[in-house]
Structures are given as C-alpha cells and as structure tokens.
Design an enzyme around this catalytic site. Structure first.
Site, PDB file in Angstrom:
ATOM      1  N   CYS A  67       0.843  -1.194   0.000  1.00 16.56           N
ATOM      2  CA  CYS A  67       0.000   0.000   0.000  1.00 16.56           C
ATOM      3  C   CYS A  67       0.879   1.245   0.000  1.00 16.56           C
ATOM      4  O   CYS A  67       1.653   1.466   0.943  1.00 16.56           O
ATOM      5  CB  CYS A  67      -0.923   0.008   1.214  1.00 16.56           C
ATOM      6  SG  CYS A  67      -1.909   1.521   1.317  1.00 16.56           S
ATOM      7  N   CYS A 201      -6.114   6.048  -3.190  1.00 18.52           N
ATOM      8  CA  CYS A 201      -5.265   4.855  -3.252  1.00 18.52           C
ATOM      9  C   CYS A 201      -3.927   5.248  -3.859  1.00 18.52           C
ATOM     10  O   CYS A 201      -3.872   5.690  -5.012  1.00 18.52           O
ATOM     11  CB  CYS A 201      -5.942   3.769  -4.088  1.00 18.52           C
ATOM     12  SG  CYS A 201      -4.970   2.253  -4.229  1.00 18.52           S
TER      13      CYS A 201
END
Length: 262
Positions: A67, A201
């Site tokens: 991530c 994101c």
C-alpha cells in the site's frame, strides 16, 4: 483487549497503524474488528513489526498487500518518532522485497515515497467489450477501467474475472474518468475478504499514472490524480521507453497515539 494505534490520513484513505506486537495469524480478526468501528472510518489496517531487512521498522498490511499510502504514512510516523522534521527515512512494508525510502516533511505534513516497479503490465479482455490494463505490483494488482460506472455490480464482475486468472493478495480497480483525471478506487483484500470503496489509493494512483504515461519515452511524466478524498501526485521516470523510477506524494496527517478496546 486494548491496543495502541496511530490514525493516519493520506488524502482521506484512513489507515490504522497498530503499534502493539501482533502475531500474523491474528491480523485478519483484529483488522476486521477495527474496520467495523465506524468511529474511525478506517479503510485499511497495518501492523508494526521489527525490520527483517535494513529498514528502521516494518509495516505489514492486514492481508500482506502493498500500500503506497500506508508506506507514506508509516514513513512520516517513523520520522516523527525520531524527531525528524524534514528528511528521508528507510522503512519496510509488506508486498515489497526491499526497504523503501520515504521523504518526509512533518512541518508541512507531506510525504513522498519511491514505490517498487511493477512486474508487468498486461491487457486483459473479459468480454467482447471490456478490455483494460492490469498493472502487476508485488502485493497488489490494479486494473485501470475507463467508461464504466464505479458500482458494486461492475466491481464484482471485473474482480471475479481477474481473481480467477491470478493468485494475488489484493486487487484494486481504478474506475477512471479521463476528463476529470479522476479515479474511484475500489480495493479487495483476499485474506480479510474485504472490499472498500476507498477515498484514495496510492498504488492505484501510480498505476493510473503509468497507464497515462504510455507514449512518454525519455523524460519525467508528472500528474496529479483526483479522487474522492483528495489529490495524490505521481512521477514516472523513463529512459529509452523503460520505467526506471516511480514516486507518489501528497499530504498526510497523523494522530497522536490512541488507545482502543476491541
């Protein structure tokens, strides 16, 4: 049980960093209980661990995924704990087989990080009309889909087709509106069986920027991608048509340590 956490906010992609030492087999249960706590509005959970390479500390995401937003947030937290106002810290994160540098500015509350290069970009056709690129990072794959509404039905249709093809920890689908340079990120994590329509994101941003940089051969392609929670900046470095470096950056806010009981 009482846990110590830090709440990170990179472009409203609320990330909970659990500071206590947690065994990996308990990640899924604890993460799901934290995600269900509407008080935080969290979209993902990471667990602080001892480094296994040469980073100062390690962050393992709830499903072992990579991530980019969590990487930036974790780097900022490590810098803050070491009283670094501006500088570079080296940390580790799941989904990357090497430690990564995060450039931190705790004064202006921003962080940028170099992210690993994708293994491959492959075009996938799942029916007569729908074909799109899949950017394959270690730890997460991202599909960039244009001209399709971002809803649960379309996400499930695309996700199910891709998950049948690839054995991956996590899948992001970036529903891309080219006119607004806007993505709606939806991320599925296999081990926790969670699907989140995310506010932003990081890795999905750089995947979209890679898609947009097609045709750029020997320069730095820079773009800012709008998303529901804000903006994330990206930089694609290329030489002779090959991608040599990827960077994402933007604002990050951190809470002080919070004690929670779950």
């Amino acid at each position: 049980m009482i846990y110590n956490i830090v709440l990170a906010n990179p472009a409203n992609n609320i990330t909970i960093i659990v500071l206590d030492c947690i065994d990996k087999e308990n990640y899924s249960d604890i993460a799901n209980r934290i995600l269900k706590n509407s008080k935080f509005g969290a979209e993902q959970v990471g667990f602080v661990k001892k480094p296994i390479m040469d980073g100062k500390l390690r962050l393992e995401m709830m499903g072992g995924e990579f991530c980019g937003n969590a990487l930036r947030s974790f780097g900022m937290m490590v810098a803050k704990n070491n009283e670094i106002e501006k500088g570079v810290v080296t940390v580790e994160i799941s989904g990357s087989d090497k430690s990564l540098n995060v450039e931190v500015d705790n004064i202006n509350k921003s962080a940028k990080a170099e992210v690993p290069l994708p293994k491959e970009i492959e075009y996938v056709r799942i029916d007569e009309l729908l074909e799109f690129p899949v950017v394959m990072f270690d730890g997460i794959y991202h599909a960039i889909v244009e001209g399709i509404e971002a809803n649960e039905e379309n996400f499930s249709y695309i996700k199910n087709s891709i998950m049948k093809r690839y054995n991956i920890e996590a899948l992001g689908i970036m529903f891309f509106d080219r006119e607004r340079y806007f993505i709606t990120p939806v991320v599925y994590v296999r081990d926790t069986d969670t699907t989140v329509f995310e506010n932003s994101c990081g890795s999905g941003t750089i995947a979209t920027a890679l898609y947009l940089s097609d045709g750029c051969t020997d320069s730095v392609f820079k773009c800012s991608i709008n998303q529901p929670g804000g903006v994330i900046d990206s930089e694609i470095y290329k030489s002779e048509g090959r991608v040599t470096k990827l960077v994402i950056g933007g604002k990050v806010e951190l809470s002080e340590v919070i004690k929670i009981e779950i």
